[in-house]
Structure formats: C-alpha cells, structure tokens
Write a protein that holds these residues in place. Structure first.
Motif, mmCIF file in Angstrom:
data_model
loop_
_atom_site.group_PDB
_atom_site.id
_atom_site.type_symbol
_atom_site.label_atom_id
_atom_site.label_comp_id
_atom_site.label_asym_id
_atom_site.label_seq_id
_atom_site.Cartn_x
_atom_site.Cartn_y
_atom_site.Cartn_z
ATOM 1 N N THR A 1 2.156 8.458 0.578
ATOM 2 C CA THR A 1 0.888 8.261 -0.114
ATOM 3 C C THR A 1 0.536 6.781 -0.078
ATOM 4 O O THR A 1 1.244 5.951 -0.655
ATOM 5 C CB THR A 1 0.979 8.740 -1.578
ATOM 6 O OG1 THR A 1 1.328 10.135 -1.593
ATOM 7 C CG2 THR A 1 -0.347 8.554 -2.285
ATOM 8 N N SER B 1 -1.892 3.485 -0.767
ATOM 9 C CA SER B 1 -2.721 3.053 -1.893
ATOM 10 C C SER B 1 -3.297 1.678 -1.595
ATOM 11 O O SER B 1 -3.056 1.098 -0.538
ATOM 12 C CB SER B 1 -1.886 3.013 -3.181
ATOM 13 O OG SER B 1 -0.780 2.137 -3.028
ATOM 14 N N GLN C 1 -7.835 12.129 2.798
ATOM 15 C CA GLN C 1 -8.245 11.321 1.656
ATOM 16 C C GLN C 1 -8.032 12.064 0.343
ATOM 17 O O GLN C 1 -8.022 11.466 -0.733
ATOM 18 C CB GLN C 1 -9.727 10.947 1.773
ATOM 19 C CG GLN C 1 -10.079 10.127 3.001
ATOM 20 C CD GLN C 1 -11.565 9.852 3.074
ATOM 21 O OE1 GLN C 1 -12.236 9.768 2.047
ATOM 22 N NE2 GLN C 1 -12.101 9.718 4.279
ATOM 23 N N PRO D 1 -6.053 14.036 -2.465
ATOM 24 C CA PRO D 1 -4.680 14.198 -2.964
ATOM 25 C C PRO D 1 -4.179 15.617 -2.715
ATOM 26 O O PRO D 1 -4.936 16.590 -2.807
ATOM 27 C CB PRO D 1 -4.819 13.902 -4.462
ATOM 28 C CG PRO D 1 -6.030 13.028 -4.572
ATOM 29 C CD PRO D 1 -6.964 13.513 -3.503
ATOM 30 N N GLY E 1 -4.185 9.173 1.263
ATOM 31 C CA GLY E 1 -4.619 7.947 0.613
ATOM 32 C C GLY E 1 -6.109 7.738 0.759
ATOM 33 O O GLY E 1 -6.779 8.416 1.557
ATOM 34 N N ARG F 1 0.829 -1.219 0.000
ATOM 35 C CA ARG F 1 0.000 0.000 0.000
ATOM 36 C C ARG F 1 0.860 1.264 0.000
ATOM 37 O O ARG F 1 0.415 2.335 0.405
ATOM 38 C CB ARG F 1 -0.934 0.007 1.209
ATOM 39 C CG ARG F 1 -0.238 -0.279 2.538
ATOM 40 C CD ARG F 1 -1.158 -0.047 3.702
ATOM 41 N NE ARG F 1 -0.552 -0.517 4.941
ATOM 42 C CZ ARG F 1 -0.853 -0.037 6.140
ATOM 43 N NH1 ARG F 1 -1.736 0.923 6.252
ATOM 44 N NH2 ARG F 1 -0.283 -0.517 7.227
ATOM 45 N N GLY F 2 2.123 1.150 -0.408
ATOM 46 C CA GLY F 2 3.001 2.310 -0.458
ATOM 47 C C GLY F 2 3.681 2.626 0.847
ATOM 48 O O GLY F 2 4.232 3.721 1.010
ATOM 49 N N THR G 1 -7.184 2.827 4.105
ATOM 50 C CA THR G 1 -5.806 2.389 3.861
ATOM 51 C C THR G 1 -4.906 2.524 5.082
ATOM 52 O O THR G 1 -3.728 2.184 5.016
ATOM 53 C CB THR G 1 -5.186 3.169 2.691
ATOM 54 O OG1 THR G 1 -5.364 4.577 2.906
ATOM 55 C CG2 THR G 1 -5.836 2.769 1.368
#
Length: 253
Positions: free
Chosen positions: A233, A235, A202, A204, A107, A81-82, A111
């Motif tokens: 970040t 994901s 949430q 960006p 994200g 998930r980064g 997440t």
C-alpha cells in the motif's frame, strides 16, 4: 567488394550481430591494428550479445508495458511512501511469479503504482517470463467486446490465461456491468494457482467488493485474489510534483 559479399553472406546466414559489427569496423581505422583473431573475437562477441538480447526484446514487445523504460534499479525507495527495500527486492527476485501468486499495489494517484508494476514486469521479462500489461477498464469494456464481435474472444482469453505475469492496471476505476463481472471472474479463475497476477488500484482493497457490484461475484472474485496475495500500500503525495518528466516514477499512477 569482398566485404560487401561477406556482409551479404552474414545476413543470409542470419548472423546479424556479426554483420552489424563488421560494417561498423569499416569506419574505425584503428581496428586495422588488431589481429585477425582479435577482430573475429569482437564480431563473435557482438553476435552473442544480439542473440542474448533478442528474446528479451521480443518479450518486452509482447508485454506492452505502459512505461517501457521502467526498471527495478530505478525505483525510488528514498521517498517515504510505504515502499521499502526489504519488501521490494524479494518481489524483484520473481519467486512469487514462479509460484503463481498475486501482488496488489494500492495507493492514491501519483504514488507510482503503474510505474512500479511496469518495473516489475520489465524484471520478469529479463527473467524469461511472458508478461502482458493491460488497463482493466479498457480490457473489459473494449478489448473483450471487440473480441466477441470478431470471433477472437476465446483466443484472447487463452492468451491472457497462459501469460506468466498479467498486469491488470487501474482496477476499480469504473462500475462493472454483468458481462464485465463474468469476464473478470473467468479471467481470474483461469489464472489462480496457475499464473501470477499483478493488480494496481487507487481503490482501497476493502472497497473492492462493493465496486464489483454484485455480492456473489464479489465473493467469488476476491476469494481467489485477495486472501493470500502479497500487498503493498503506497502512500504520500504525488511523485509527479517531486520529479522531472523523464525521471524514475515521475509519470506513474
């Protein structure tokens, strides 16, 4: 009768760890085989442990972490998930807090942003930092409004400004009005370069300027926050589908 008097004296002297340990020893017959020195050592060890834990307990109470059981040792780095150890563990070391820097956790919902923020907040408390976690929409639309009404606005803003690590959860969930933009700018201005800030969102980062709702305030706020910030970040799909309610990361946003 003598032990009751001893317990009373220990409480009066605020030796609460020793008092608790002595009371527990009464229910453990096998401890009678220990020498006086050994039993005294056990009492002193408990007192030392209680005194060590007391400041941490106080810091955690003041932090008001959304997930009070979150800790960095339980962070899930296996799910893709980064989030990688090479980035997480330096942050857990706390240098960015001591250097009064900013961390952005961004994200989709589910997440693990809020849970991770609380884990880092918990670690900061363990390192002796003061921490405060707030949901930004509630802070701007409720807490500061009520503080203005009852005359505690200045005190609340000062408390937030002086906190070593301020966690602003759920950035960008709702549009900002003029008063809310001004409060947010004042809060950020009080902290930039002086204290550390952690933001979860949430939305960006490239959309934050629009969400603030005014170009001038957007420039002023983001110039102070974004350009030199650490950024993670996240994901992937929601961790809620991958974990039980009591497992690490499961309830997080």
């Amino acid at each position: 009768m003598l032990i009751e008097q001893t317990l009373t004296t220990l409480h009066a002297l605020k030796l609460l760890g020793m008092a608790t340990a002595l009371d527990e020893q009464r229910g453990q017959p096998d401890l009678a085989a220990l020498s006086f020195d050994e039993r005294l050592a056990l009492l002193l060890e408990r007192e030392q442990s209680v005194r060590h834990d007391r400041p941490l307990t106080r810091l955690l109470q003041l932090a008001r972490l959304r997930y009070s059981s979150a800790c960095i040792e339980d962070v899930n780095v296996r799910t893709k998930r980064g989030l990688e150890k090479s980035r997480l563990f330096p942050l857990a070391g706390g240098d960015w807090i001591r250097q009064h820097q900013t961390l952005l956790l961004v994200g989709p919902t589910g997440t693990g942003k809020s849970w991770l923020a609380c884990a880092l907040g918990h670690m900061a408390c363990r390192q002796g930092h003061t921490v405060r976690s707030v949901r930004l929409p509630r802070l701007l639309s409720e807490d500061l409004v009520h503080a203005r009404a009852d005359g505690s606005y200045g005190k609340l803003m000062l408390t937030l400004a002086k906190t070593d690590l301020l966690i602003l959860d759920d950035w960008g969930l709702a549009p900002l009005g003029d008063r809310e933009r001004r409060d947010l700018l004042e809060l950020i201005e009080d902290r930039v370069g002086r204290r550390a800030t952690l933001i979860t969102s949430q939305l960006p980062v490239e959309h934050w300027h629009t969400s603030i709702g005014d170009p001038t305030f957007g420039d002023a706020i983001l110039d102070r926050l974004v350009h030199h910030a650490h950024r993670i970040t996240l994901s992937g799909g929601s961790l809620r589908r991958l974990a039980t309610p009591d497992s690490p990361d499961s309830p997080a946003d």
